[in-house]
Design a protein around this motif. Structure first.
Motif: not given
Length: 623
Positions: A385, A389-391, A393, A404-406
């Protein structure tokens, strides 16, 4: 047909030719879509400790939560429809530093107990309740020990390690560790006998031991206890195992040292320890990282120790091209455990600490990593996390990227529990700060449809090659048709050039001159006739020739015609100014018109006539 001919036929076939570029494309083309899809739903719960667990073994999770009421802290349980089962009031305070909610089944009756530590000032208490069993286990306010408590704040951290039947009575003991800051004690490991309500502790250790783990490393079917060690420097060498160093120390299930602790001197160092099994080898993998300014301490390195505490091998992180904060991960496997290092990429090492492979990460910032069973298959996944980048995986334990997601959470301290719905659907329940989320990793049923891209690519290449071959064939057919047309025209031209009437008439005229014994004139005309025939034969393959050659040919022809018709027929040839006799013109273009003019124009007239041929230069203006 021989083998060579067969192979040649196969190699030049459209199907075979399409295979070659398809194979090349396959190396760069991934199946369309991902194997898994991940969804994130916000939870309904805030401002408390929330966990899911299957308390009654019906494969459906219950919600267990701890909150501050008036005047008590309490633990509540709800069913799948959020209806209340019961509420358990606690007489003392709950502090996340001391205890989160956790679960166990120490008596193996398939009914889970709820465990939570509370405190009153510096007194620590254990509370146990088998809430869904009417006559189940319940223990309230069992005093454990004194903890760090300075200026009204708890300075101790308690972490549960697990359960194990140490005394063989069929009931498990609860193992946990306590580390305290700004105070000498407690800094120990403990186990609590829930049957006899007795507490056993390890000897005092001056260092801080965080996140204790229980694992049977040496294969004796009894667990060893070890974990993350930190040198905080609160107490010096006057205490056993000073926290001015980190120590590689392993305890057995009786909380005695498995071997003499190994010291790694250096203030604010850290030492991670993981159990490791590689074929016939049982031991430990250690990661030593110095975080202070003292350059005389041991350089950062990864090490392998045997189960009895002997160094087997080590490797400096600098030799691996790594520096700074490095996370060590050891993943259990049936054949041989896998060693991973996480920095800006995943690095896999073998048991010789050699690099096996590197896996790039889709991040440009430093990331924490978590391990949790996201899809409920019994194997943990890696959750990486990036708050910047607010992501989020997700990787499998084999380092295959699954999803993978926001995603954005209040903080990077995450707690997990498994949620099973009444329809046996699995989700991972995550709490971060005051927020909660349901994470679901689901197999993409349409994933294998993406592999149709490969035959689709093959078919596209096949159709392209077939189209090219058809176009080439059409061009060849057209070219051959033009050639046949050209040959036909040439044959027709030759036929027209060798018009029998003209030939016979010319020969008759020459024969008449010979008969009249005008041999010189007969010779001249025979020479011209021969010249005409030579021109026909020499230019048989030509389509164009120069204007001069065409004029020479038509002049010879007209002289022979004049022989036949005498003074009844005359001709004139005029070349305009600026006309080059090197200009290319279609062969027989003048002869054709001249022949038609004589045959259909002059000869039909009694008085005969004169044939005039002119060549002029014309300029074409286009507006």
């Amino acid at each position: 047909m021989n083998i060579g001919s067969i192979l040649k036929k196969i190699i030049y076939s459209s199907g075979f030719l399409a295979i070659i570029p398809t194979i090349i494309i396959m190396f760069f083309l991934s199946p369309v879509g991902s194997k898994y899809s991940m969804s994130i739903e916000p939870g309904e719960y805030h401002n408390g400790q929330y966990r899911y667990s299957d308390l009654n073994s019906d494969s459906i999770s219950e919600l267990v939560y701890a909150e501050k009421g008036i005047p008590y802290f309490y633990v509540g349980v709800r069913d799948k429809d959020l209806h209340f089962y019961d509420q358990w009031n606690l007489l003392d305070s709950i502090n996340p530093m001391i205890s989160d909610i956790f679960f166990g089944d120490y008596d193996h009756n398939h009914k889970q107990e709820i465990y939570i530590f509370t405190h009153k000032g510096d007194s620590l208490f254990l509370n146990v309740n088998e809430m869904l069993e009417p006559h189940g286990t319940r223990m309230d306010r069992i005093f454990i020990t004194k903890i760090g408590y300075i200026k009204g704040e708890v300075t101790s951290v308690l972490k549960p390690a697990g359960f194990f039947d140490e005394n063989g009575d069929g009931k498990d003991e609860l193992y946990f560790g306590i580390s305290t800051g700004f105070k000498q004690d407690p800094r120990r490991l403990y186990f609590f006998d829930l049957v006899h309500k007795t507490l056993i502790s390890s000897q005092f250790i001056g260092m801080i031991s965080l996140n204790p783990q229980m694992q049977d490393v040496n294969g004796d079917k009894r667990p060893e206890i070890f974990g993350l060690m930190s040198a905080c420097g609160n107490y010096g060498n006057s205490v056993p195992f000073s926290d001015s160093s980190t120590w590689f120390m392993v305890f057995n299930d009786k909380l005695k040292f498995e071997f003499s602790p190994v010291e790694f001197p250096g203030y604010v160092n850290s030492l991670e320890t993981f159990g490791y099994n590689s074929n016939s080898f049982n031991g430990y993998v250690l990661s030593h990282l110095p975080h202070g300014v003292d350059t005389t301490v041991l350089k950062p390195r990864i090490m392998i120790y045997s189960a009895d505490g002997k160094l087997v091998r080590y490797r400096l992180y600098n030799d691996l091209g790594l520096s700074g904060s490095i996370q060590l991960l050891v993943v259990k496997s049936d054949k041989a455990d896998k060693i991973y290092l996480l920095k800006d990429k995943f690095i896999e090492l073998n048991d010789k600490l050699e690099i096996v492979r590197k896996v790039d990460l889709p991040f440009n910032s430093q990331i924490p990593i978590y391990k949790a069973d996201l899809n409920g298959d019994g194997e943990e996944e890696f959750l990486l996390y990036s708050d910047i980048e607010e992501k989020l995986v997700v990787y499998s334990s084999g380092l295959q990227m699954l999803a993978e997601t926001s995603f954005k959470t209040p903080d990077t301290i995450w707690r997990f529990s498994d949620f099973w719905s009444k329809d046996h659907e699995h989700k991972l329940f995550l709490t971060s700060g005051k927020n909660s989320y349901f994470l679901k990793l689901k197999w993409n049923n349409y994933y294998y449809i993406g592999f149709l891209a490969y035959p689709a690519v093959y078919l596209l290449f096949l159709l392209f090659i077939i189209l090219i071959k058809r176009m080439n064939t059409l061009q060849v057919v057209q070219k051959e048709g033009l050639n046949r047309t050209l040959v036909t025209l040439q044959l027709q031209g030759i036929k027209s050039q060798l018009d029998p009437h003209f030939t016979f008439n010319t020969l008759n005229s020459i024969a008449s001159l010979i008969y009249l014994e005008d041999r010189q004139l007969a010779y001249d005309y025979m020479n011209k006739f021969t010249q005409l025939l030579r021109g026909l034969i020499n230019d048989a393959e030509r389509i164009y020739r120069s204007l001069g050659e065409e004029l020479e040919f038509v002049t010879t022809y007209l002289e022979l015609e004049k022989l036949r018709y005498g003074e009844k027929f005359n001709y004139e040839i005029m070349i305009g100014t600026g006309v080059s006799q090197l200009e290319q013109v279609p062969k027989l273009v003048l002869h054709t018109f001249a022949e038609n003019a004589i045959k259909h124009g002059i000869m039909s007239r009694t008085e005969g006539g004169i044939l005039k041929i002119g060549a002029e230069m014309f300029l074409l203006n286009l507006h």
